[in-house]
Design a protein around this motif. Structure first.
Motif, PDB file in Angstrom:
ATOM      1  N   SER A  26       0.843  -0.842   0.091  1.00 41.73           N
ATOM      2  CA  SER A  26       0.323  -0.344  -0.043  1.00 41.73           C
ATOM      3  C   SER A  26       0.913   1.540  -0.075  1.00 41.73           C
ATOM      4  O   SER A  26       0.364   2.157  -0.925  1.00 41.73           O
ATOM      5  CB  SER A  26      -0.932  -0.258   0.932  1.00 41.73           C
ATOM      6  N   SER A  27       1.602   1.041   0.565  1.00 42.92           N
ATOM      7  CA  SER A  27       2.989   2.636   0.737  1.00 42.92           C
ATOM      8  C   SER A  27       3.487   2.784  -1.280  1.00 42.92           C
ATOM      9  O   SER A  27       3.436   4.339  -1.045  1.00 42.92           O
ATOM     10  CB  SER A  27       3.994   2.276   1.678  1.00 42.92           C
ATOM     11  N   PHE A  28       4.245   1.574  -1.661  1.00 41.49           N
ATOM     12  CA  PHE A  28       4.363   2.034  -3.109  1.00 41.49           C
ATOM     13  C   PHE A  28       2.643   2.507  -3.833  1.00 41.49           C
ATOM     14  O   PHE A  28       3.042   3.443  -4.673  1.00 41.49           O
ATOM     15  CB  PHE A  28       5.141   1.018  -3.153  1.00 41.49           C
ATOM     16  N   SER A  42       0.210   7.880   5.927  1.00 47.26           N
ATOM     17  CA  SER A  42      -0.023   7.476   6.949  1.00 47.26           C
ATOM     18  C   SER A  42      -0.739   7.697   7.560  1.00 47.26           C
ATOM     19  O   SER A  42      -1.382   6.632   8.961  1.00 47.26           O
ATOM     20  CB  SER A  42       1.372   8.821   8.839  1.00 47.26           C
ATOM     21  N   VAL A  43      -1.846   9.076   7.439  1.00 45.41           N
ATOM     22  CA  VAL A  43      -3.054   8.903   7.036  1.00 45.41           C
ATOM     23  C   VAL A  43      -4.460   7.891   7.147  1.00 45.41           C
ATOM     24  O   VAL A  43      -4.736   7.331   8.150  1.00 45.41           O
ATOM     25  CB  VAL A  43      -3.941  10.113   7.440  1.00 45.41           C
ATOM     26  N   VAL A  44      -3.967   7.584   5.938  1.00 44.12           N
ATOM     27  CA  VAL A  44      -4.842   6.196   5.331  1.00 44.12           C
ATOM     28  C   VAL A  44      -4.465   5.053   6.018  1.00 44.12           C
ATOM     29  O   VAL A  44      -5.463   4.624   6.845  1.00 44.12           O
ATOM     30  CB  VAL A  44      -4.230   6.148   3.596  1.00 44.12           C
ATOM     31  N   PHE A  45      -3.208   4.802   6.668  1.00 46.26           N
ATOM     32  CA  PHE A  45      -2.882   3.864   7.273  1.00 46.26           C
ATOM     33  C   PHE A  45      -3.415   4.002   8.420  1.00 46.26           C
ATOM     34  O   PHE A  45      -4.182   2.567   9.404  1.00 46.26           O
ATOM     35  CB  PHE A  45      -1.332   3.094   7.594  1.00 46.26           C
ATOM     36  N   ALA A  46      -3.842   4.612   8.986  1.00 46.21           N
ATOM     37  CA  ALA A  46      -4.079   5.193  10.895  1.00 46.21           C
ATOM     38  C   ALA A  46      -5.563   4.608  10.233  1.00 46.21           C
ATOM     39  O   ALA A  46      -6.063   4.550  11.302  1.00 46.21           O
ATOM     40  CB  ALA A  46      -3.617   6.477  11.584  1.00 46.21           C
ATOM     41  N   ALA A  47      -6.035   5.329   9.837  1.00 47.80           N
ATOM     42  CA  ALA A  47      -7.717   5.303   9.473  1.00 47.80           C
ATOM     43  C   ALA A  47      -8.123   3.353   8.953  1.00 47.80           C
ATOM     44  O   ALA A  47      -8.890   3.378   9.495  1.00 47.80           O
ATOM     45  CB  ALA A  47      -8.135   6.165   8.245  1.00 47.80           C
ATOM     46  N   ASN A  48      -7.038   3.205   8.532  1.00 50.70           N
ATOM     47  CA  ASN A  48      -7.708   1.815   8.055  1.00 50.70           C
ATOM     48  C   ASN A  48      -7.432   0.913   9.319  1.00 50.70           C
ATOM     49  O   ASN A  48      -8.479  -0.020   9.304  1.00 50.70           O
ATOM     50  CB  ASN A  48      -7.105   1.596   7.078  1.00 50.70           C
ATOM     51  N   ALA A  49      -6.771   1.547  10.192  1.00 49.60           N
ATOM     52  CA  ALA A  49      -6.011   0.160  11.541  1.00 49.60           C
ATOM     53  C   ALA A  49      -7.481   0.808  12.770  1.00 49.60           C
ATOM     54  O   ALA A  49      -7.818  -0.330  13.115  1.00 49.60           O
ATOM     55  CB  ALA A  49      -5.255   0.727  12.120  1.00 49.60           C
ATOM     56  N   VAL A  53     -10.587  -1.640  14.200  1.00 53.85           N
ATOM     57  CA  VAL A  53      -9.988  -1.599  15.386  1.00 53.85           C
ATOM     58  C   VAL A  53     -12.014  -1.304  15.820  1.00 53.85           C
ATOM     59  O   VAL A  53     -12.602  -1.952  16.798  1.00 53.85           O
ATOM     60  CB  VAL A  53      -9.578  -0.679  15.919  1.00 53.85           C
ATOM     61  N   VAL A  54     -12.304  -0.503  15.338  1.00 55.66           N
ATOM     62  CA  VAL A  54     -13.763  -0.720  15.774  1.00 55.66           C
ATOM     63  C   VAL A  54     -14.252  -1.273  15.284  1.00 55.66           C
ATOM     64  O   VAL A  54     -15.445  -2.204  15.707  1.00 55.66           O
ATOM     65  CB  VAL A  54     -14.742   0.518  14.593  1.00 55.66           C
ATOM     66  N   LEU A  55     -14.569  -2.550  13.998  1.00 54.46           N
ATOM     67  CA  LEU A  55     -15.348  -3.122  13.592  1.00 54.46           C
ATOM     68  C   LEU A  55     -15.077  -4.949  14.524  1.00 54.46           C
ATOM     69  O   LEU A  55     -16.142  -5.468  14.851  1.00 54.46           O
ATOM     70  CB  LEU A  55     -15.166  -4.148  12.018  1.00 54.46           C
ATOM     71  N   PRO A 103     -11.525   0.276  -1.089  1.00 55.10           N
ATOM     72  CA  PRO A 103     -11.359  -1.189  -0.899  1.00 55.10           C
ATOM     73  C   PRO A 103      -9.699  -1.997   0.334  1.00 55.10           C
ATOM     74  O   PRO A 103     -10.473  -2.473   0.956  1.00 55.10           O
ATOM     75  CB  PRO A 103     -10.878  -1.145  -2.619  1.00 55.10           C
ATOM     76  N   PHE A 104      -9.268  -0.859  -0.389  1.00 61.24           N
ATOM     77  CA  PHE A 104      -8.013  -0.668   1.029  1.00 61.24           C
ATOM     78  C   PHE A 104      -8.418  -0.641   2.725  1.00 61.24           C
ATOM     79  O   PHE A 104      -8.423  -1.783   3.332  1.00 61.24           O
ATOM     80  CB  PHE A 104      -6.769   0.381   0.999  1.00 61.24           C
ATOM     81  N   PHE A 105      -9.538   0.008   2.692  1.00 62.09           N
ATOM     82  CA  PHE A 105     -10.575   0.186   4.028  1.00 62.09           C
ATOM     83  C   PHE A 105     -10.951  -1.090   4.698  1.00 62.09           C
ATOM     84  O   PHE A 105     -11.067  -1.686   5.839  1.00 62.09           O
ATOM     85  CB  PHE A 105     -10.948   1.350   4.507  1.00 62.09           C
ATOM     86  N   CYS A 106     -11.960  -1.240   3.462  1.00 63.42           N
ATOM     87  CA  CYS A 106     -12.560  -2.884   3.339  1.00 63.42           C
ATOM     88  C   CYS A 106     -12.502  -3.726   3.728  1.00 63.42           C
ATOM     89  O   CYS A 106     -12.584  -4.975   4.567  1.00 63.42           O
ATOM     90  CB  CYS A 106     -13.734  -3.032   2.440  1.00 63.42           C
ATOM     91  N   VAL A 107     -10.966  -3.888   3.224  1.00 69.94           N
ATOM     92  CA  VAL A 107     -10.433  -4.981   3.449  1.00 69.94           C
ATOM     93  C   VAL A 107      -9.146  -5.658   4.618  1.00 69.94           C
ATOM     94  O   VAL A 107      -9.092  -6.394   5.382  1.00 69.94           O
ATOM     95  CB  VAL A 107      -9.277  -5.065   2.299  1.00 69.94           C
ATOM     96  N   VAL A 108      -8.913  -3.894   5.400  1.00 71.93           N
ATOM     97  CA  VAL A 108      -7.811  -4.094   6.442  1.00 71.93           C
ATOM     98  C   VAL A 108      -9.601  -4.171   7.438  1.00 71.93           C
ATOM     99  O   VAL A 108      -9.668  -5.128   8.503  1.00 71.93           O
ATOM    100  CB  VAL A 108      -7.596  -3.085   6.165  1.00 71.93           C
TER     101      VAL A 108
END
Length: 189
Positions: A26-28, A42-49, A53-55, A103-108
């Motif tokens: 994802s970073s690439f 960093s913001v995207v990675f944190a939002a996905n994490a 946590v929420v789910l 899709p990244f958000f949903c996968v994580v």
């Protein structure tokens, strides 16, 4: 030899492999292909994490009211659909980051249903050996994740297609394993 234990462990491991692919590539994708800054990544990675946590918290509240197998299946289906959406977006060359970020958000986030329920279902298959069952699912998750991670860089940093393909293959395989190895008559919480 227990097809339910093997099915849950493999499905959980393959579902987890999609997250390993995400972590590896994802970073690439965000920085090199879409031109995002390291701060944006960093913001995207944190939002996905945070989504995971929420789910995971929602999952915890649903356990006891909804069957674990159903929660696990919903996680695998979400993971599969999100991975397919990523592949379609990347293959179609859709502009902007939304076809990748959503899709990244949903996968994580789907890992909040896959990981705890997959582990619980594996351990429930053999409560007399719960520690061994837990170790087996953990090994399977990290082994499959380690196998998928190097594949996302096959195309270099010019295309997200190898990442999307790796995620789709792992997600579809996870869902197929779940559907083919675990029958309704099997153990279920």
């Amino acid at each position: 030899r227990d097809r339910h234990l093997v099915g849950y462990a493999l499905a959980s491991g393959l579902g987890f492999a999609t997250m390993f692919a995400y972590i590896s590539g994802s970073s690439f994708v965000i920085q090199d292909i879409y031109g995002g800054s390291p701060q944006l990544f960093s913001v995207v990675f944190a939002a996905n994490a945070l989504g995971l946590v929420v789910l995971g918290q929602v999952n915890g509240r649903m356990v006891g009211r909804v069957r674990l197998r159903l929660l696990f299946r919903v996680g695998l289906i979400t993971n599969c659909l999100a991975s397919l959406a990523l592949l379609v977006g990347v293959a179609a060359g859709l502009r902007g980051m939304a076809p990748v970020l959503v899709p990244f958000f949903c996968v994580v986030a789907s890992q909040g249903l896959i990981l705890p329920n997959g582990t619980a279902l594996v351990m429930q298959s053999h409560p007399e050996a719960a520690g061994t069952a837990s170790a087996l699912v953990g090994f399977t998750q990290f082994f499959l994740g380690a196998m998928v991670a190097p594949l996302v860089g096959i195309g270099g940093s010019r295309t997200a297609l190898p990442l999307a393909i790796a995620m789709v293959v792992a997600a579809v395989a996870a869902l197929a394993v779940m559907l083919l190895t675990v029958r309704r008559s099997g153990p279920e919480l």
